[in-house]
Design an enzyme around this catalytic site. Structure first.
Site, short mmCIF file in Angstrom:
data_model
loop_
_atom_site.label_atom_id
_atom_site.label_comp_id
_atom_site.label_asym_id
_atom_site.label_seq_id
_atom_site.Cartn_x
_atom_site.Cartn_y
_atom_site.Cartn_z
N GLU A 68 -15.70 34.56 -7.04
CA GLU A 68 -15.88 35.45 -8.18
C GLU A 68 -17.25 35.28 -8.86
OE1 GLU A 68 -13.30 37.59 -9.87
OE2 GLU A 68 -12.58 37.53 -7.82
N ASP A 86 -18.05 48.88 -11.86
CA ASP A 86 -16.93 49.15 -10.96
C ASP A 86 -15.88 50.07 -11.59
OD1 ASP A 86 -15.93 47.41 -12.84
OD2 ASP A 86 -14.74 46.25 -11.43
N THR A 91 -16.33 42.95 -17.55
CA THR A 91 -15.60 41.89 -16.86
C THR A 91 -16.06 40.57 -17.46
OG1 THR A 91 -15.50 43.14 -14.81
CG2 THR A 91 -15.23 40.76 -14.64
#
Length: 283
Positions: A68, A86, A91
Site C-alpha cells: 500500500e 481513483d 485516501t
C-alpha cells in the site's frame, strides 16, 4: 507513495451499516464460537499460528504497508493522506481510509466521540456530504493539514488502530480461523479485505471467498489448506484484473504465492518477497 486501492463500498452506505450487513453473513461472521470452531481454533494455534498475536500482527502490517505504501514502516502511515485520482476522494492513514467510501467518515466520527475537541471534528459535515463521491468540497488543504496534525497524537493513532481492527482485521482473521486456516491464510484474507472491502458482492472479500469455496474446500470442511488458498488467490486475481488500479497482481504473485509455495503456512520469518518490482525482507 504508491497506493493501491480497494473498490469503493456501496455509495452512501456507512462502514457501520455495511459491516452490520457483512457480519450477518457467514463470510464475516463474528458470532460466539461453537464447540467445533473452538476445536478448529485450538488446532490453528497448535499448528498454523495466530495472526492476532503481537508478533504476527506486526508482520501483517508490514506486508500490507509494502504493497500500500512501498514501505515496511506502517506506523509512519498514520499521517499519510492524498487523493490518488481513483474516484474515492482522499485516501489516508494506516489502512487507506477513503473520504468517498465511508470508512474515513466512520473513523473521524469514532475519534470525535472519544475526543470531541480535535482538529478533524469540524469536518464531519463535509465528510458526510462527500461520502460516495470523489469531491473535496468542504475539505481541501485545511483538512489535509488537520489530518496530519491529528496523526501526531496517540489518540488519533489509537482510533485508526481500532477502526482497522473493527472493520478489517478482526472480521477477516476470525473468518480465516473458522475456515481452519493458519497465519498465512489469515493474512491472505486480511490483505484481500483491505483491498476489496467487506461484503458479499462478487468483487468484495465475501464474494472472492465464495468463488474459492466453489473450487476447493477450506480445511474446516475437510479440504487441503494449500489447495484452498491457491483457489482463493486465483479467485482474487480475477477480481483484481477487472480494475485498472489493481491490475498488477504482484502482491499475490510475488508475495503471497511465494510464501504459500514454500509451505510457510504459519508465516514464520525470515520472509522475502517483492511487490511492484521492489524487494522486501523481514528477518
Amino acid at each position: 507513495m504508491r497506493k493501491t486501492m480497494r473498490p469503493a463500498l456501496v455509495a452512501g452506505l456507512t462502514v457501520a451499516s455495511a459491516l452490520t450487513v457483512a457480519l450477518a453473513t457467514p463470510a464475516l461472521s463474528s458470532a460466539a464460537p461453537t464447540p467445533a470452531s473452538l476445536t478448529s481454533a485450538a488446532a490453528i494455534l497448535a499448528s498454523g499460528g495466530d495472526l492476532a498475536s503481537p508478533e504476527k500482527k506486526d508482520i501483517a502490517m508490514q506486508l500490507v504497508s509494502s504493497a500500500e505504501n512501498s514501505s515496511l514502516d506502517w506506523k509512519a502511515q498514520y499521517s499519510y493522506i492524498e487523493d490518488i485520482g481513483d474516484g474515492r476522494g482522499y485516501t489516508a492513514g494506516i489502512i487507506g481510509f477513503c473520504s468517498g467510501t465511508g470508512d474515513m467518515l466512520e473513523l473521524v466520527q469514532a475519534y470525535t466521540n472519544s475526543m470531541p475537541d480535535n482538529p478533524l471534528a469540524k469536518y464531519l459535515p463535509a465528510l458526510r456530504n462527500v461520502n460516495g463521491t470523489d469531491s473535496h468540497s468542504g475539505l481541501g488543504q485545511a483538512f489535509v493539514d488537520a489530518w496530519q496534525a491529528a496523526a501526531k497524537t496517540s489518540q488519533f493513532q489509537a482510533a485508526q488502530n481500532s477502526e482497522r481492527d473493527r472493520v478489517y482485521f478482526n472480521p477477516s482473521v476470525n473468518q480465516a480461523k473458522s475456515d481452519g486456516l493458519g497465519a498465512l491464510g489469515q493474512f491472505i484474507y486480511y490483505d484481500a479485505i483491505v483491498m476489496h472491502g467487506p461484503g458479499n458482492s462478487s468483487d468484495s472479500f465475501g464474494g472472492i471467498r465464495g468463488s474459492a469455496i466453489k473450487q476447493a474446500k477450506p480445511p474446516a470442511q475437510g479440504g487441503n489448506e494449500t489447495t484452498y488458498l491457491k483457489a482463493f488467490l486465483d479467485a482474487r486475481k480475477v477480481i483484481m484484473k477487472q480494475e485498472e488500479a489493481h491490475a498488477d497482481t504482484s502482491r499475490v504473485d510475488t508475495e503471497q504465492l511465494v510464501f504459500l509455495n514454500a509451505g510457510n503456512l504459519d508465516l514464520h520469518t525470515p520472509l522475502k518477497w517483492k511487490v511492484y518490482g521492489d524487494s522486501y525482507q523481514i528477518n
